[in-house]
Design a protein around this motif. Sequence first.
Motif, PDB file in Angstrom:
ATOM      1  N   LYS A  33      36.480  28.645  37.480  1.00 42.56           N
ATOM      2  CA  LYS A  33      37.024  28.101  38.723  1.00 42.56           C
ATOM      3  C   LYS A  33      36.780  29.122  39.827  1.00 42.56           C
ATOM      4  O   LYS A  33      36.712  30.323  39.564  1.00 42.56           O
ATOM      5  CB  LYS A  33      38.542  27.945  38.574  1.00 42.56           C
ATOM      6  CG  LYS A  33      38.978  26.599  38.063  1.00 42.56           C
ATOM      7  CD  LYS A  33      40.472  26.361  38.149  1.00 42.56           C
ATOM      8  CE  LYS A  33      41.327  27.478  38.644  1.00 42.56           C
ATOM      9  NZ  LYS A  33      42.745  27.230  38.679  1.00 42.56           N
ATOM     10  N   LYS A  35      38.757  29.030  42.679  1.00 42.53           N
ATOM     11  CA  LYS A  35      39.920  28.937  43.568  1.00 42.53           C
ATOM     12  C   LYS A  35      41.084  29.742  42.983  1.00 42.53           C
ATOM     13  O   LYS A  35      41.387  29.618  41.794  1.00 42.53           O
ATOM     14  CB  LYS A  35      40.321  27.470  43.683  1.00 42.53           C
ATOM     15  CG  LYS A  35      41.244  27.187  44.847  1.00 42.53           C
ATOM     16  CD  LYS A  35      41.714  25.758  44.849  1.00 42.53           C
ATOM     17  CE  LYS A  35      40.740  24.831  45.531  1.00 42.53           C
ATOM     18  NZ  LYS A  35      41.158  23.440  45.443  1.00 42.53           N
ATOM     19  N   HIS A  37      45.048  30.417  42.773  1.00 39.80           N
ATOM     20  CA  HIS A  37      46.277  29.652  43.034  1.00 39.80           C
ATOM     21  C   HIS A  37      47.497  30.486  42.631  1.00 39.80           C
ATOM     22  O   HIS A  37      47.578  30.980  41.513  1.00 39.80           O
ATOM     23  CB  HIS A  37      46.236  28.352  42.221  1.00 39.80           C
ATOM     24  CG  HIS A  37      47.531  27.592  42.268  1.00 39.80           C
ATOM     25  ND1 HIS A  37      48.193  27.319  43.441  1.00 39.80           N
ATOM     26  CD2 HIS A  37      48.296  27.057  41.284  1.00 39.80           C
ATOM     27  CE1 HIS A  37      49.294  26.653  43.188  1.00 39.80           C
ATOM     28  NE2 HIS A  37      49.396  26.486  41.871  1.00 39.80           N
ATOM     29  N   SER A  44      53.383  27.215  47.632  1.00 38.75           N
ATOM     30  CA  SER A  44      52.108  27.214  46.912  1.00 38.75           C
ATOM     31  C   SER A  44      50.973  27.673  47.836  1.00 38.75           C
ATOM     32  O   SER A  44      50.897  27.271  48.991  1.00 38.75           O
ATOM     33  CB  SER A  44      51.840  25.788  46.414  1.00 38.75           C
ATOM     34  OG  SER A  44      50.558  25.715  45.877  1.00 38.75           O
ATOM     35  N   GLU A  46      46.647  28.291  47.908  1.00 34.55           N
ATOM     36  CA  GLU A  46      45.332  28.188  47.246  1.00 34.55           C
ATOM     37  C   GLU A  46      44.300  28.833  48.154  1.00 34.55           C
ATOM     38  O   GLU A  46      44.278  28.564  49.355  1.00 34.55           O
ATOM     39  CB  GLU A  46      44.977  26.726  47.008  1.00 34.55           C
ATOM     40  CG  GLU A  46      45.794  26.135  45.874  1.00 34.55           C
ATOM     41  CD  GLU A  46      45.275  24.775  45.432  1.00 34.55           C
ATOM     42  OE1 GLU A  46      45.629  24.384  44.314  1.00 34.55           O
ATOM     43  OE2 GLU A  46      44.530  24.128  46.200  1.00 34.55           O
ATOM     44  N   ASN A  48      40.161  29.584  48.435  1.00 36.99           N
ATOM     45  CA  ASN A  48      38.819  29.428  47.887  1.00 36.99           C
ATOM     46  C   ASN A  48      38.077  30.741  47.970  1.00 36.99           C
ATOM     47  O   ASN A  48      38.017  31.352  49.038  1.00 36.99           O
ATOM     48  CB  ASN A  48      38.040  28.370  48.695  1.00 36.99           C
ATOM     49  CG  ASN A  48      38.330  26.994  48.170  1.00 36.99           C
ATOM     50  OD1 ASN A  48      38.375  26.766  46.948  1.00 36.99           O
ATOM     51  ND2 ASN A  48      38.575  26.068  49.079  1.00 36.99           N
ATOM     52  N   ASP A 110      46.658  35.203  40.226  1.00 36.96           N
ATOM     53  CA  ASP A 110      46.522  33.784  39.877  1.00 36.96           C
ATOM     54  C   ASP A 110      47.625  33.375  38.883  1.00 36.96           C
ATOM     55  O   ASP A 110      47.855  34.061  37.880  1.00 36.96           O
ATOM     56  CB  ASP A 110      45.146  33.542  39.245  1.00 36.96           C
ATOM     57  CG  ASP A 110      44.871  32.070  39.053  1.00 36.96           C
ATOM     58  OD1 ASP A 110      44.730  31.350  40.053  1.00 36.96           O
ATOM     59  OD2 ASP A 110      44.836  31.627  37.875  1.00 36.96           O
ATOM     60  N   TYR A 250      50.970  25.549  34.681  1.00 39.34           N
ATOM     61  CA  TYR A 250      49.617  25.918  35.146  1.00 39.34           C
ATOM     62  C   TYR A 250      48.827  26.564  34.000  1.00 39.34           C
ATOM     63  O   TYR A 250      49.303  27.491  33.344  1.00 39.34           O
ATOM     64  CB  TYR A 250      49.773  26.894  36.304  1.00 39.34           C
ATOM     65  CG  TYR A 250      48.497  27.357  36.952  1.00 39.34           C
ATOM     66  CD1 TYR A 250      47.711  26.489  37.685  1.00 39.34           C
ATOM     67  CD2 TYR A 250      48.095  28.690  36.858  1.00 39.34           C
ATOM     68  CE1 TYR A 250      46.543  26.923  38.305  1.00 39.34           C
ATOM     69  CE2 TYR A 250      46.935  29.142  37.470  1.00 39.34           C
ATOM     70  CZ  TYR A 250      46.168  28.244  38.196  1.00 39.34           C
ATOM     71  OH  TYR A 250      45.020  28.690  38.814  1.00 39.34           O
TER      72      TYR A 250
END
Length: 689
Positions: A33, A35, A37, A44, A46, A48, A110, A250
Amino acid sequence: MKEHKSTLIESNGHLVDGANEFIVENGSDLKCKTKLHFYLNGTSVEINNPDPDTTLLQYVRSVGLTGTKLGCAEGGCGACTVMISSYDKSSDKITHCSVNACLAPLCSVDGKHVITIEGIGNVENPHPVQERIALLHGSQCGFCTPGIAMSLYSLLRNNPNPSEKEIEECFDGNLCRCTGYRPILDAAKSFANPSKDYETSENLGCGRADCCKLKNVENDVALDLKFPQIKFKKYDVTQELIFPPSLMKYILEPLYFSGRKSKWFRPVNLNQLLYLKSKYPYAKLVSGNTEVGIETKFKKLRYNVQIFVGDIPELKTCEFKDDGLLIGANVSLSKFQEILQDALGHYELHQTQIFKSLLENLRWFAGNQIRNVATPAGNIVTGSPISDLNPIFLSSKTLFSLSSLEPSSMVATNRVISSESFWTGYRQNCCEETEILEKIFIPCSKQGQYNRAYKQAKRRDDDIAIVNAGLSVLLDDNNQVKEAAFAFGGMSWVTVRAPESEHYVLGKKWGDQNVLKGLLEKLCEEFRMKFSTPGGMATYRKSLVVGFMYKFWYDVSKSANIIVDDCDENFVGIIERNISKSVQIVGQAEKDKTIVGKQIPHASAMKQVTGEAMYTDDIPKIQGELYGALVLSQKAHAKILGIDATEALAQPGVKGFFSAKDVPGSNIWGPVSHDEEVFASEEVNCVGK
Ligand SMILES: NC(=O)C1=CN([C@@H]2O[C@H](COP(=O)(O)OP(=O)(O)OC[C@H]3O[C@@H](n4cnc5c(N)ncnc54)[C@H](O)[C@@H]3O)[C@@H](O)[C@H]2O)C=CC1
Ligand SMILES: O=c1[nH]c(=O)c2[nH]c(=O)[nH]c2[nH]1
């Protein structure tokens, strides 16, 4: 510890990893991934493709959370302390750790919940931690205050009913230069249970704010009696910010980020890590980043590919084997302390000598914020000559298990190497490029074996050693030495043994004063240091080696019930600092007086403890902002006959040069008496003016 081999690549050429099969992407065959998070103060986030070189501190400040400060930038002062909470599915536990945001890479959070000083309260509605520090005068300039508040907050989140000692120890990674620790500790100890015995172990629950085990915890101590003039908020653990339920579900997946200068991989299991290390042998493994962060910031080292190993369960395991402790190399040092403490209960007394030595030295290893993220692997692989753990590993014949993928067959392979042959030179070791340190085996001590660790630094807490030692002897029933291992840090380019002294003492009787004399003489001969030795203090360092051995001699004699002449109890054991005590006597405020006798907090206190106070560095940048740099005198005392600014103006980006004649109005200023010049006009009276 056995060596093993296992196949990692299937016949179709794909990497095997349970349900995952990886396809070509991002220059590796690992599907990742891109991204990041996490949660920040309950919200929250996020991002990129974040830049791998961004620290958590840079990030939180860039989004306006400037309560977290940049102090030393190397994990020593605690001004940047934040709390990171994470959820461990296997144990169903949430842990809350104080962390130095100046070293923590943003990419490492993360799946975690980051809480900064702004997340716990504000001026209108401060957290009890913030309120009590402010009302009890625990801040002066206020720069270290948010970090201090976050250390206390993190302690209370894990342990809402701490002892006074636990409170004092939670600040071992925080420095304050102006307030003084007395009012800070007064405020912090208002959360203590004064009747709690430090040694009492209690069930501290599962880490959730509303854990049923904490329901009966009574934190409302007799504050009214102690501070009659102030009404404090009660501390109620159930009102704390919860761990986001969505993060509990998650699933951690491999991550890949590509920044301006470097790439970042986050594998989530050992197979993925070994695979990446075979693909990028030159990649730098990053664990707590407490050493790598220093290398990149201060030593300007560049690592183009970084592999984060902090989320790999196989590197965080722990097994109590019959003959010793087998731990994953990347457990945090705080977790390592817990494991060692458990081991004391698990093994027989005589088997725990080495575990006790490690526990003793970990008490003095940096501060909480560092121990919460730094790992044994980081310490071992760095191989610093003054490492605190390595002398103990070296004197106890600890084993290291190194794993890699065989390049031709892609089979995971493993070799076990003794600490005695691991370090090969200054910060060098025998790890091959594709190898990682997977596990560490710390043997149980034998019947008759005594192992001790000693450290001398400039101060007790949060400091690097000048000299440290891991000393071990095995005595037979007649107190004759069967085995000896004396390891010292700070005496050479690497942690070293003292083979001649070890040999000298073999077969001799422990407790015999002539043997002691001979042993100390041997050590002096063995550690001949030139006056010009790197690090200096040659005589002092040598005397520390002798002093440690002297202490060890009496310490072992006492433990082995050997009667020795002249045994001064002060030689044996550790000098403990008692809990600090102090009082500020504030009389009853006189009714008709508005100020005298009243405990009035200073005007900025609440803004400082909540992180809302704005310091120069916290003011948002404006477009086209210019920076000033001073041109300083290189003469100690001189008359200014003229100023030639040509060189300054020729520097790239320089827009103008200003001197005394450009100051509009008066060129004189000063904090109380106005008697200093802003810019020197006619005379300089020191270098650097
Ligand atoms: N900044 C500070 O105030 C303090 C820093 N330290 C340093 O922190 C280090 C503690 O560890 P971390 O922060 O976790 O280290 P780290 O993430 O900074 O890594 C240090 C070294 O260990 C290597 N490494 C880490 N895990 C590995 C593994 N499983 N296999 C092979 N190599 C591995 C890294 O590639 C790097 O070369 C100690 O070495 C110590 O020198 C210790 C106390 C205070
Ligand atoms: O083994 C270590 N212990 C410390 O207390 C410390 N402090 C530091 O900066 N590096 C190290 N290393």
